[in-house]
Design a protein around this motif. Structure first.
Motif, mmCIF file in Angstrom:
data_model
loop_
_atom_site.group_PDB
_atom_site.id
_atom_site.type_symbol
_atom_site.label_atom_id
_atom_site.label_comp_id
_atom_site.label_asym_id
_atom_site.label_seq_id
_atom_site.Cartn_x
_atom_site.Cartn_y
_atom_site.Cartn_z
ATOM 1 N N TYR A 111 0.850 -1.182 0.000
ATOM 2 C CA TYR A 111 0.000 0.000 0.000
ATOM 3 C C TYR A 111 0.888 1.235 0.000
ATOM 4 O O TYR A 111 1.798 1.360 0.823
ATOM 5 C CB TYR A 111 -0.903 0.004 1.230
ATOM 6 C CG TYR A 111 -1.881 1.157 1.266
ATOM 7 C CD1 TYR A 111 -2.837 1.314 0.277
ATOM 8 C CD2 TYR A 111 -1.833 2.097 2.294
ATOM 9 C CE1 TYR A 111 -3.740 2.375 0.302
ATOM 10 C CE2 TYR A 111 -2.728 3.159 2.332
ATOM 11 C CZ TYR A 111 -3.678 3.291 1.331
ATOM 12 O OH TYR A 111 -4.573 4.343 1.367
ATOM 13 N N ASP A 112 0.628 2.157 -0.931
ATOM 14 C CA ASP A 112 1.473 3.330 -1.110
ATOM 15 C C ASP A 112 0.785 4.613 -0.648
ATOM 16 O O ASP A 112 1.234 5.706 -0.966
ATOM 17 C CB ASP A 112 1.875 3.462 -2.580
ATOM 18 C CG ASP A 112 3.038 4.419 -2.780
ATOM 19 O OD1 ASP A 112 3.921 4.475 -1.900
ATOM 20 O OD2 ASP A 112 3.056 5.131 -3.807
ATOM 21 N N GLY A 113 -0.265 4.463 0.125
ATOM 22 C CA GLY A 113 -0.962 5.631 0.637
ATOM 23 C C GLY A 113 -1.929 6.217 -0.374
ATOM 24 O O GLY A 113 -1.870 5.927 -1.582
ATOM 25 N N GLY A 114 -2.859 7.036 0.113
ATOM 26 C CA GLY A 114 -3.789 7.721 -0.778
ATOM 27 C C GLY A 114 -4.677 6.798 -1.573
ATOM 28 O O GLY A 114 -5.077 7.131 -2.700
ATOM 29 N N GLY A 115 -4.998 5.626 -1.041
ATOM 30 C CA GLY A 115 -5.852 4.678 -1.754
ATOM 31 C C GLY A 115 -5.185 4.028 -2.950
ATOM 32 O O GLY A 115 -5.860 3.566 -3.879
ATOM 33 N N ARG A 116 -3.851 3.939 -2.952
ATOM 34 C CA ARG A 116 -3.113 3.374 -4.085
ATOM 35 C C ARG A 116 -2.327 2.148 -3.641
ATOM 36 O O ARG A 116 -1.585 2.191 -2.668
ATOM 37 C CB ARG A 116 -2.155 4.419 -4.659
ATOM 38 C CG ARG A 116 -1.291 3.940 -5.827
ATOM 39 C CD ARG A 116 -0.476 5.115 -6.365
ATOM 40 N NE ARG A 116 0.346 4.734 -7.497
ATOM 41 C CZ ARG A 116 1.664 4.431 -7.431
ATOM 42 N NH1 ARG A 116 2.262 4.482 -6.249
ATOM 43 N NH2 ARG A 116 2.345 4.110 -8.514
ATOM 44 N N TYR A 117 -2.495 1.064 -4.406
ATOM 45 C CA TYR A 117 -1.764 -0.183 -4.178
ATOM 46 C C TYR A 117 -0.825 -0.410 -5.354
ATOM 47 O O TYR A 117 -1.150 -0.084 -6.503
ATOM 48 C CB TYR A 117 -2.724 -1.365 -4.031
ATOM 49 C CG TYR A 117 -3.638 -1.261 -2.833
ATOM 50 C CD1 TYR A 117 -3.354 -1.948 -1.661
ATOM 51 C CD2 TYR A 117 -4.785 -0.463 -2.874
ATOM 52 C CE1 TYR A 117 -4.192 -1.852 -0.548
ATOM 53 C CE2 TYR A 117 -5.622 -0.349 -1.765
ATOM 54 C CZ TYR A 117 -5.318 -1.046 -0.615
ATOM 55 O OH TYR A 117 -6.144 -0.937 0.480
ATOM 56 N N VAL A 118 0.329 -1.001 -5.070
ATOM 57 C CA VAL A 118 1.361 -1.146 -6.093
ATOM 58 C C VAL A 118 1.933 -2.561 -6.059
ATOM 59 O O VAL A 118 2.163 -3.124 -4.982
ATOM 60 C CB VAL A 118 2.494 -0.114 -5.881
ATOM 61 C CG1 VAL A 118 3.636 -0.349 -6.871
ATOM 62 C CG2 VAL A 118 1.951 1.309 -6.019
ATOM 63 N N ILE A 119 2.172 -3.107 -7.238
ATOM 64 C CA ILE A 119 2.903 -4.367 -7.404
ATOM 65 C C ILE A 119 3.985 -4.118 -8.439
ATOM 66 O O ILE A 119 3.718 -3.527 -9.491
ATOM 67 C CB ILE A 119 1.996 -5.521 -7.869
ATOM 68 C CG1 ILE A 119 0.797 -5.678 -6.934
ATOM 69 C CG2 ILE A 119 2.778 -6.830 -7.947
ATOM 70 C CD1 ILE A 119 -0.255 -6.628 -7.465
ATOM 71 N N ARG A 120 5.195 -4.572 -8.157
ATOM 72 C CA ARG A 120 6.312 -4.330 -9.074
ATOM 73 C C ARG A 120 6.998 -5.631 -9.462
ATOM 74 O O ARG A 120 7.015 -6.595 -8.700
ATOM 75 C CB ARG A 120 7.338 -3.392 -8.422
ATOM 76 C CG ARG A 120 6.840 -1.974 -8.237
ATOM 77 C CD ARG A 120 7.767 -1.147 -7.391
ATOM 78 N NE ARG A 120 7.351 0.259 -7.351
ATOM 79 C CZ ARG A 120 7.697 1.127 -6.429
ATOM 80 N NH1 ARG A 120 8.488 0.742 -5.428
ATOM 81 N NH2 ARG A 120 7.277 2.378 -6.472
ATOM 82 N N LEU A 121 7.580 -5.615 -10.632
ATOM 83 C CA LEU A 121 8.391 -6.742 -11.100
ATOM 84 C C LEU A 121 9.507 -6.206 -11.978
ATOM 85 O O LEU A 121 9.287 -5.298 -12.787
ATOM 86 C CB LEU A 121 7.540 -7.732 -11.906
ATOM 87 C CG LEU A 121 8.300 -8.931 -12.495
ATOM 88 C CD1 LEU A 121 8.666 -9.925 -11.397
ATOM 89 C CD2 LEU A 121 7.493 -9.619 -13.591
ATOM 90 N N ALA A 122 10.691 -6.753 -11.833
ATOM 91 C CA ALA A 122 11.763 -6.549 -12.795
ATOM 92 C C ALA A 122 11.785 -7.807 -13.663
ATOM 93 O O ALA A 122 12.288 -8.852 -13.231
ATOM 94 C CB ALA A 122 13.099 -6.348 -12.098
ATOM 95 N N ALA A 123 11.204 -7.726 -14.829
ATOM 96 C CA ALA A 123 11.059 -8.920 -15.667
ATOM 97 C C ALA A 123 12.418 -9.551 -15.928
ATOM 98 O O ALA A 123 13.310 -8.899 -16.482
ATOM 99 C CB ALA A 123 10.380 -8.560 -16.975
ATOM 100 N N PRO A 124 12.597 -10.817 -15.544
ATOM 101 C CA PRO A 124 13.910 -11.442 -15.721
ATOM 102 C C PRO A 124 14.168 -11.925 -17.143
ATOM 103 O O PRO A 124 15.311 -12.263 -17.472
ATOM 104 C CB PRO A 124 13.858 -12.628 -14.744
ATOM 105 C CG PRO A 124 12.400 -12.961 -14.650
ATOM 106 C CD PRO A 124 11.661 -11.673 -14.798
ATOM 107 N N ASP A 125 13.114 -11.961 -17.985
ATOM 108 C CA ASP A 125 13.267 -12.479 -19.349
ATOM 109 C C ASP A 125 12.490 -11.613 -20.326
ATOM 110 O O ASP A 125 11.450 -11.022 -19.988
ATOM 111 C CB ASP A 125 12.761 -13.914 -19.442
ATOM 112 C CG ASP A 125 13.596 -14.882 -18.632
ATOM 113 O OD1 ASP A 125 14.805 -14.989 -18.906
ATOM 114 O OD2 ASP A 125 13.050 -15.501 -17.701
ATOM 115 N N VAL A 126 12.999 -11.570 -21.545
ATOM 116 C CA VAL A 126 12.297 -10.895 -22.632
ATOM 117 C C VAL A 126 11.165 -11.794 -23.117
ATOM 118 O O VAL A 126 11.314 -13.010 -23.210
ATOM 119 C CB VAL A 126 13.272 -10.583 -23.785
ATOM 120 C CG1 VAL A 126 12.537 -10.037 -24.993
ATOM 121 C CG2 VAL A 126 14.348 -9.609 -23.315
ATOM 122 N N GLY A 127 10.011 -11.194 -23.382
ATOM 123 C CA GLY A 127 8.883 -11.971 -23.884
ATOM 124 C C GLY A 127 7.560 -11.374 -23.462
ATOM 125 O O GLY A 127 7.479 -10.239 -22.982
#
Length: 610
Positions: free
Chosen positions: A157-173
């Motif tokens: 939860y990033d505050g202000g009613g905002r949720y975040v999910i992150r990924l550093a894609a390990p592969d091209v595709g």
């Protein structure tokens, strides 16, 4: 209440006006130590003998008798809060499943931050009431990726009613994802994106251990950790932070040790501009409510370091604390570590350092450090480098979660000289993050000369290790680089850059220890061999090699940053003339028929360091 004992905490004893004079009389160095804030949680019995004055057996016995005779002040025992379990009833059945809309880009570079942003509910305390994950699946690989690979990644939860999910894609595709959450409106959201080959200069992916004792970026490019330390630079005024970045841009440093939390220590008495947790009027912090602005600011600085080609070696805990951040309680510690890793794992230039001087963080046990490592393993799909740093005794660097040894000096003079033995003992890269700092403060760890720091760098390098820099020159502003950043004024950074340039000229870009003489260490690689003389001041050196290989010979002045090629080539037994001054080195490069050496110099040329 019965009197104090060796198991009583120092803080409790010092807060008692009847007991404090006994400690002041017996151990004045302890009471006046800059470590006093950190030692308050230590049992008094562990601190006997602190400082130069050693108590006699009779003095120790008298101290315990006098303390035991007092009526100890009663302090309420600490109540350890239970972990908070996210509520499956956070949203009632009237809320439709997957009713929120996920926002995200259609494409992202491999190893860059791909971010899903979801406007969502904010009643109660979403930081702890809601759990959110996404499962990413490589639907169609393009290159070396394996189709069907999946990664389950935690959101925050990033505050202000905002949720975040992150990924550093390990592969091209082509990637697809689906969310799962204890909040119905966030559960079951689907999407897809394309991961392309890196286009931005400098995006080589995260750093990995390579060749047992060294490192490479994920794309295979050689990485050498040329480290420095600015512990609390992100918790300083904005203009000072900008000056720190400007300074770093002019150096050869590729790694920066830095704390997440602010620091309280010598020359570190200012309050941070923003605190990591919400603060109540009584000064206490609510560890269930992180302050998103604090962590967004940290992310911005990490991104700026990445633009400079610098890895952020993030220290999660340290003992130099007056706010209570070093001991949030088990549930609070775990919650903080999980939140931090979920926020930062997608940043390619992050390293995890569980602690600076873990053995001074008295509130933590080995079980705690192992638990934090387990949380990082669960929450970091990128698999960033992870270690822990010592003050006195080493942590068990053979632990499987430790990728490299992060070492503080073990002796007033000798530390780097142990590099080869530590390589053999632990079988991992040796990173001596603290060998003492170039400076002039009254602490022995912070007043060595630039010559001595560079010597320690070289002693570690020729033995196949990596030594770290720091600077502690006193100024009226009390802006010492080692903690606050700012400007560098010392002599060592330019000489460290010169060493880095020479290392880059080695056949594989690294030095390994080579068979050495009893008085001189040799390192480099077969056919590219360096001898470093350190304190020695020889007027010549006789070299003995098997006949059959001819060598180009360079005389290197590591302090004046010059490389002088001797005329001709040499074979078998030969003498190399030297100037009879300290900090010299010799480089032997097996001669080739097509060119003089891999550095492109010709006989008689002189290369000046920049």
């Amino acid at each position: 209440m019965s009197g104090y004992s060796p198991d009583s905490l120092l803080g409790d004893v010092l807060d008692d006006p009847g007991a404090r004079p006994l400690i002041e009389r017996a151990m004045p160095a302890l009471v006046n130590s800059p470590l006093i804030l950190q030692l308050r949680h230590s049992p008094v019995g562990q601190l006997i003998g602190f400082g130069a004055r050693q108590l006699t057996d009779e003095e120790i016995s008298r101290l315990w008798r006098d303390l035991a005779a007092l009526s100890a002040q009663s302090t309420a025992p600490r109540v350890e809060p239970s972990p908070i379990v996210p509520s499956p009833d956070y949203e009632g059945p009237e809320v439709a499943r997957a009713s929120r809309h996920a926002e995200y880009p259609a494409s992202a570079e491999r190893w860059a931050v791909f971010e899903i942003s979801i406007p969502g509910p904010d009643h109660g305390n979403p930081f702890v009431d809601v759990d959110l994950h996404a499962t990413f699946r490589l639907r169609a690989a393009n290159g070396g990726g394996r189709r069907g690979s999946t990664y389950r990644v935690g959101g925050f939860y990033d505050g202000g009613g905002r949720y975040v999910i992150r990924l550093a894609a390990p592969d091209v595709g082509e990637w697809e994802f689906v969310t799962d959450s204890t909040a119905r409106s966030l559960d079951g959201l689907r999407g897809s994106f394309s991961a392309s080959a890196p286009a931005r200069a400098g995006n080589r992916g995260p750093v990995r251990v390579a060749d047992t004792f060294h490192f490479r970026y994920a794309d295979g490019t050689r990485y050498r950790p040329v480290g420095t330390t600015a512990y609390a630079w992100t918790n300083q005024p904005a203009d000072l932070q900008e000056r720190t970045l400007e300074t770093l841009a002019q150096t050869a440093f590729t790694k920066l040790r830095m704390c997440v939390f602010p620091k309280s220590y010598l020359f570190n008495t200012n309050e941070p501009p923003v605190y990591p947790f919400e603060r109540a009027e009584d000064g206490t912090f609510d560890t269930t409510r992180p302050v998103p602005a604090f962590f967004r600011h940290l992310e911005r600085r990490i991104d700026q370091l990445a633009e400079l080609g610098i890895e952020a070696d993030l220290i999660l805990f340290h003992a130099y604390d007056r706010w209570g951040f070093s001991d949030l309680g088990k549930a609070g510690d775990d919650r903080y570590v999980r939140y931090l890793v979920r926020r930062l794992h997608a940043f390619r230039n992050v390293w995890w350092s569980l602690a600076n001087e873990y053995d001074l963080v008295r509130s933590k046990t080995t079980e705690d450090w192992e638990r934090f490592a387990e949380i990082i393993g669960e929450e970091d799909p990128t698999g960033h480098l992870t270690s822990i740093h010592n003050c006195f005794g080493f942590y068990d660097y053979t632990r499987p979660w430790i990728t490299h040894c992060s070492i503080q000096r073990t002796d007033v003079y000798r530390t780097s000289e142990n590099t080869t033995a530590w390589r053999e003992e632990f079988g991992k890269p040796i990173v001596i993050d603290e060998c003492a700092y170039e400076g002039d403060i009254d602490q022995g760890w912070g007043n060595i000369s630039g010559e001595e720091l560079v010597r320690r760098y070289w002693e570690g390098a020729v033995r196949g290790g990596y030594v770290g820099h720091g600077e502690t020159y006193l100024n009226d502003r009390e802006e010492l680089w080692w903690s606050k950043g700012g400007e560098l004024v010392g002599d060592s950074p330019a000489r460290i850059a010169f060493l880095e340039k020479l290392m880059a000229q080695a056949p594989d870009g690294v030095f390994d220890p080579l068979p050495s003489d009893w008085d001189v260490a040799w390192g480099g690689a077969p056919g590219h061999e360096l001898a470093y003389f350190g304190f020695g001041r020889p007027r010549y050196r006789d070299i003995i090699r098997k006949p059959g290989t001819r060598y180009a010979v360079d005389v290197i002045d590591t302090w004046n940053m010059s490389v002088e090629r001797l005329p001709g080539t040499f074979e078998g037994t030969f003498r190399v003339p030297l100037p009879g001054r300290q900090y010299m080195a010799i480089r032997l490069t097996a001669a080739r028929s097509d060119r003089a050496d891999d550095g492109g110099e010709t006989a008689g040329n002189r290369e000046e360091g920049r």
